[in-house]
Design an enzyme around this catalytic site. Sequence first.
Site, PDB file in Angstrom:
ATOM      1  N   LYS A   1       0.625  -7.765  -3.261  1.00  0.00           N
ATOM      2  CA  LYS A   1      -0.665  -7.361  -3.196  1.00  0.00           C
ATOM      3  C   LYS A   1      -0.740  -5.993  -3.597  1.00  0.00           C
ATOM      4  O   LYS A   1      -0.302  -5.045  -2.941  1.00  0.00           O
ATOM      5  CB  LYS A   1      -1.562  -7.660  -1.711  1.00  0.00           C
TER       6      LYS A   1
ATOM      7  N   ASP B   1      -6.159  -6.244  -5.581  1.00  0.00           N
ATOM      8  CA  ASP B   1      -7.003  -6.145  -4.583  1.00  0.00           C
ATOM      9  C   ASP B   1      -8.037  -5.182  -4.959  1.00  0.00           C
ATOM     10  O   ASP B   1      -8.030  -4.156  -4.469  1.00  0.00           O
ATOM     11  CB  ASP B   1      -6.291  -5.920  -3.229  1.00  0.00           C
TER      12      ASP B   1
ATOM     13  N   ARG C   1       0.919  -2.874   6.990  1.00  0.00           N
ATOM     14  CA  ARG C   1       1.770  -1.807   7.780  1.00  0.00           C
ATOM     15  C   ARG C   1       2.765  -2.845   8.820  1.00  0.00           C
ATOM     16  O   ARG C   1       3.796  -1.983   8.753  1.00  0.00           O
ATOM     17  CB  ARG C   1       0.669  -1.038   8.615  1.00  0.00           C
TER      18      ARG C   1
ATOM     19  N   LYS D   1     -11.414  -5.220  -5.247  1.00  0.00           N
ATOM     20  CA  LYS D   1     -12.524  -5.698  -4.439  1.00  0.00           C
ATOM     21  C   LYS D   1     -13.780  -5.037  -5.467  1.00  0.00           C
ATOM     22  O   LYS D   1     -14.398  -4.031  -5.182  1.00  0.00           O
ATOM     23  CB  LYS D   1     -12.683  -4.742  -3.293  1.00  0.00           C
TER      24      LYS D   1
ATOM     25  N   THR E   1     -12.582  -5.992   7.259  1.00  0.00           N
ATOM     26  CA  THR E   1     -12.122  -6.139   8.716  1.00  0.00           C
ATOM     27  C   THR E   1     -12.047  -5.065   9.587  1.00  0.00           C
ATOM     28  O   THR E   1     -12.035  -5.169  10.915  1.00  0.00           O
ATOM     29  CB  THR E   1     -10.623  -6.984   8.635  1.00  0.00           C
TER      30      THR E   1
ATOM     31  N   ASP F   1     -20.048  -4.420  -9.149  1.00  0.00           N
ATOM     32  CA  ASP F   1     -20.732  -3.402 -10.010  1.00  0.00           C
ATOM     33  C   ASP F   1     -21.856  -4.480 -10.883  1.00  0.00           C
ATOM     34  O   ASP F   1     -21.808  -5.358 -10.348  1.00  0.00           O
ATOM     35  CB  ASP F   1     -19.775  -3.031 -10.979  1.00  0.00           C
TER      36      ASP F   1
ATOM     37  N   ASP G   1       0.857  -1.150   0.057  1.00  0.00           N
ATOM     38  CA  ASP G   1       0.014   0.088  -0.021  1.00  0.00           C
ATOM     39  C   ASP G   1       1.141   1.345   0.004  1.00  0.00           C
ATOM     40  O   ASP G   1       0.990   1.704   0.930  1.00  0.00           O
ATOM     41  CB  ASP G   1      -1.129  -0.015   1.339  1.00  0.00           C
TER      42      ASP G   1
HETATM   43  O1  C5P Z   1      -1.649  -2.311   6.821  1.00  0.00           O
HETATM   44  P1  C5P Z   1      -2.707  -3.666   7.259  1.00  0.00           P
HETATM   45  O2  C5P Z   1      -1.822  -4.870   7.635  1.00  0.00           O
HETATM   46  O3  C5P Z   1      -3.876  -3.242   7.623  1.00  0.00           O
HETATM   47  O4  C5P Z   1      -3.222  -3.843   5.514  1.00  0.00           O
HETATM   48  C1  C5P Z   1      -4.182  -4.903   5.343  1.00  0.00           C
HETATM   49  C2  C5P Z   1      -4.494  -4.906   3.757  1.00  0.00           C
HETATM   50  O5  C5P Z   1      -5.594  -5.929   3.627  1.00  0.00           O
HETATM   51  C3  C5P Z   1      -4.919  -3.615   3.057  1.00  0.00           C
HETATM   52  O6  C5P Z   1      -4.426  -3.680   2.032  1.00  0.00           O
HETATM   53  C4  C5P Z   1      -6.508  -3.637   3.073  1.00  0.00           C
HETATM   54  O7  C5P Z   1      -6.891  -3.183   2.021  1.00  0.00           O
HETATM   55  C5  C5P Z   1      -6.732  -5.119   3.114  1.00  0.00           C
HETATM   56  N1  C5P Z   1      -7.859  -5.903   3.408  1.00  0.00           N
HETATM   57  C6  C5P Z   1      -8.725  -5.526   4.679  1.00  0.00           C
HETATM   58  N2  C5P Z   1      -9.498  -6.273   4.980  1.00  0.00           N
HETATM   59  C7  C5P Z   1     -10.463  -6.947   3.990  1.00  0.00           C
HETATM   60  C8  C5P Z   1      -9.694  -7.171   2.870  1.00  0.00           C
HETATM   61  C9  C5P Z   1      -8.707  -6.585   2.315  1.00  0.00           C
HETATM   62  O8  C5P Z   1      -7.820  -5.083   5.282  1.00  0.00           O
HETATM   63  N3  C5P Z   1     -11.619  -7.374   4.329  1.00  0.00           N
END
Ligand code: C5P
Length: 238
Positions: A38, A66, A215, A68, A122, A71, A16
């Site tokens: 990702k 990713d 992160r 998501k 999440t 549509d 990210d």
């Molecule tokens: O930085 P962190 O570990 O929170 O990143 C989680 C990654 O997983 C992010 O790229 C976020 O977009 C993705 N994600 C998420 N929850 C989901 C699907 C994908 O946090 N249900």
Amino acid sequence: MPFETEAEKKLIVALDFPYADEAAAFWHRLALPHAVAKIGLELLMTADGVALVKRLAEGGASVFVDAKLYDIAATVERATARVAALGAAFLTVHAQDDATVAAAVRGAAGSPLKLLGISLLTNARPESLAGQGITLSASDLVLTRAGFAAEAGFHGIVSSALEARALKSAFGSRLAVVTPGIRPASASVVGDDQARTATPAEAIAAGADYIVVGRPITRAADPNAAARAIVAEIAGAL
Ligand code: C5P
């Protein structure tokens, strides 16, 4: 397959970053050839981000788009076909209903692209579900949406580690479980927005087939050490 390789294949690193060059440089420095890269919405909004997907895939990386997707069916089908043509290994699609997931399956037909359904983000909190008029509990909502994905022939489902066990007992090997919201015990993320978290070992022990980590690796003082510690933790839980 050596244990560490098997563990590394279960690690999806969320790249990210705002710029594709920064994401590519970070990925190459990590030097985890079996892990999954990702690419999320921030990068996919630019042509550079889309080109990065193609470039990493051509270089042999397993790339997770990713996007998501959500549509009308015709658009989801055509967009899925475009992602398959980039050489991506995984694509996320919201598993909100049966028409959306069926459209994605048509779009991926004939390609090795693996489709993953998004069950519930999440960072969703129970109050926010009630505020949207959703009366199902978070776990029932996840199981319902996973059912759409499984029926359509998706490869897997994205859910919090808290639902991994229930998903595995309901669907077994029919659906791979991919869990974001992973926080190693030693990592703290400033201003964290993930509400339903687990450590890598907890997620794997609960039945996750892949874990998504952003992160805790990208913002670590030493990203290589952080990533390797997570691979070791996965290996220890297998
Ligand atoms: O930085 P962190 O570990 O929170 O990143 C989680 C990654 O997983 C992010 O790229 C976020 O977009 C993705 N994600 C998420 N929850 C989901 C699907 C994908 O946090 N249900």
